[in-house]
Design an enzyme around this catalytic site. Structure first.
Site, mmCIF file in Angstrom:
data_model
loop_
_atom_site.group_PDB
_atom_site.id
_atom_site.type_symbol
_atom_site.label_atom_id
_atom_site.label_comp_id
_atom_site.label_asym_id
_atom_site.label_seq_id
_atom_site.Cartn_x
_atom_site.Cartn_y
_atom_site.Cartn_z
ATOM 1 N N ASP A 1 -9.356 -6.159 -5.300
ATOM 2 C CA ASP A 1 -8.896 -5.039 -4.465
ATOM 3 C C ASP A 1 -9.784 -3.818 -4.701
ATOM 4 O O ASP A 1 -9.808 -3.271 -5.808
ATOM 5 C CB ASP A 1 -7.444 -4.698 -4.808
ATOM 6 N N SER B 1 0.838 -1.191 0.000
ATOM 7 C CA SER B 1 0.000 0.000 0.000
ATOM 8 C C SER B 1 0.878 1.247 0.000
ATOM 9 O O SER B 1 1.706 1.411 -0.880
ATOM 10 C CB SER B 1 -0.941 -0.060 1.211
ATOM 11 N N HIS C 1 -7.213 -6.255 -0.864
ATOM 12 C CA HIS C 1 -6.062 -5.371 -0.641
ATOM 13 C C HIS C 1 -4.962 -6.057 0.168
ATOM 14 O O HIS C 1 -3.790 -5.715 0.025
ATOM 15 C CB HIS C 1 -6.542 -4.105 0.069
#
Length: 305
Positions: A242, A138, A270
């Site tokens: 995601d 991320s 995710h």
């Protein structure tokens, strides 16, 4: 709360709940208390106290970079516990203002991803591990891209997932919808409040959303220029489900980075490294230990070779 929990927060809250109740981790602000074969540590970098977890004594050094409001133990527990400690030396850090790298408070002004990249490299130098590979999730994936571009002589290989190269219109609209944590469910909010305190959590989360709104208003670029400068092998993993990162982002990295490979998880969201740790760790280990440029490596299913 919207099903689109921004960046790593949804998985982070679940992992944090486990962290706070784990007998292996007291989660005190003073120091991580971790399991066998690991040690928590702190180093002062540019006047900031940076917390990290170290696992393994292997010849391949790997730096793990967490997502928004994430920390070493909450974001990388399966990797710290399960990657082969005879082959890897794993360092997972808490970026400034996150986890137990406090004070200072998190600062989102200016090029905060670049500051994180600089601080991370300084940490690795202090630890006498100046050449290393990276696992970036991320926001941590963004930091990894920038670090690899700025300091190519220090980076051997790079793995990212859940990272975006720029901000799409639909992403920023979703961030705005979940800016107010009072709209979140108690299940989502409680572990983060326990970790940070409600005031700090609220302020830091709002500042994060505002920072991405600012980036969007300035054209939306996060690390597209840096991606084109990467010299080390790059492995981009992606969850097809995601809700945070569009398929356009891994395809962008594939098109712009000369030595890039990709792999997808058809049912992944995710947090593929937390949801599918065995498959994820196997793929990452293979890439870090055996991949050399020019060798065939699996790409996103359905993409032309």
């Amino acid at each position: 709360m919207s099903r689109f929990c921004s960046k790593s927060l949804l998985a982070y809250a679940v992992a944090l709940k486990s962290c706070l109740s784990s007998p292996l981790n007291t989660c005190t602000v003073a120091r991580y208390s971790v399991g066998a074969g690991m040690q928590g540590g702190k180093e002062v970098i540019d006047g900031m106290t940076i917390s990290y977890v170290r696992a393994g004594t292997g010849p391949k050094t790997v730096l793990c970079l967490p997502g928004a409001l994430g920390s070493a133990w909450t974001d990388f527990k399966p990797q710290l516990e399960q990657l082969d400690k005879s082959k890897f030396t794993i360092i997972a850090w808490d970026p400034p203002g996150y986890g137990f790298s406090r004070p200072p408070d998190r600062d989102f002004m200016g090029d905060f991803f670049h500051r994180d990249a600089d601080t991370a490299l300084k940490l690795m130098k202090v630890l006498k591990l100046p050449k290393f590979s990276m696992l970036g999730w991320s926001d941590g994936g963004i930091t990894a891209i920038i670090l690899a571009a700025k300091y190519p002589l220090h980076i051997q290989k790079c793995v990212i997932w859940g990272a975006n190269a720029y901000v799409l219109d639909e992403e920023i609209e979703m961030y705005k919808k979940i800016r107010d944590i009072s709209t979140w469910s108690e299940k989502m909010r409680a572990p983060l409040v326990k970790m940070y305190g409600e005031e700090y959590f609220r302020k830091t989360w709002e500042d994060w959303v505002d920072a991405f709104i600012r980036i969007h208003n300035q054209g939306g670029d996060i690390c597209t220029k840096e991606a084109k400068l990467i010299q080390c092998p790059l492995f981009v993993l992606h969850g097809d489900m995601d809700p945070m990162v569009a398929r356009a982002h891994p395809l962008f990295f594939l098109s712009e980075v000369q030595n890039c490979r990709t792999y997808n998880f058809p049912d992944g969201k995710h947090n593929i490294h937390l949801r599918y740790p065995e498959e994820f760790n196997k793929l990452v280990s293979e890439f870090l230990l055996t991949y050399v440029p020019g060798n065939q490596f699996q790409r996103i299913r359905g993409e032309p070779r």
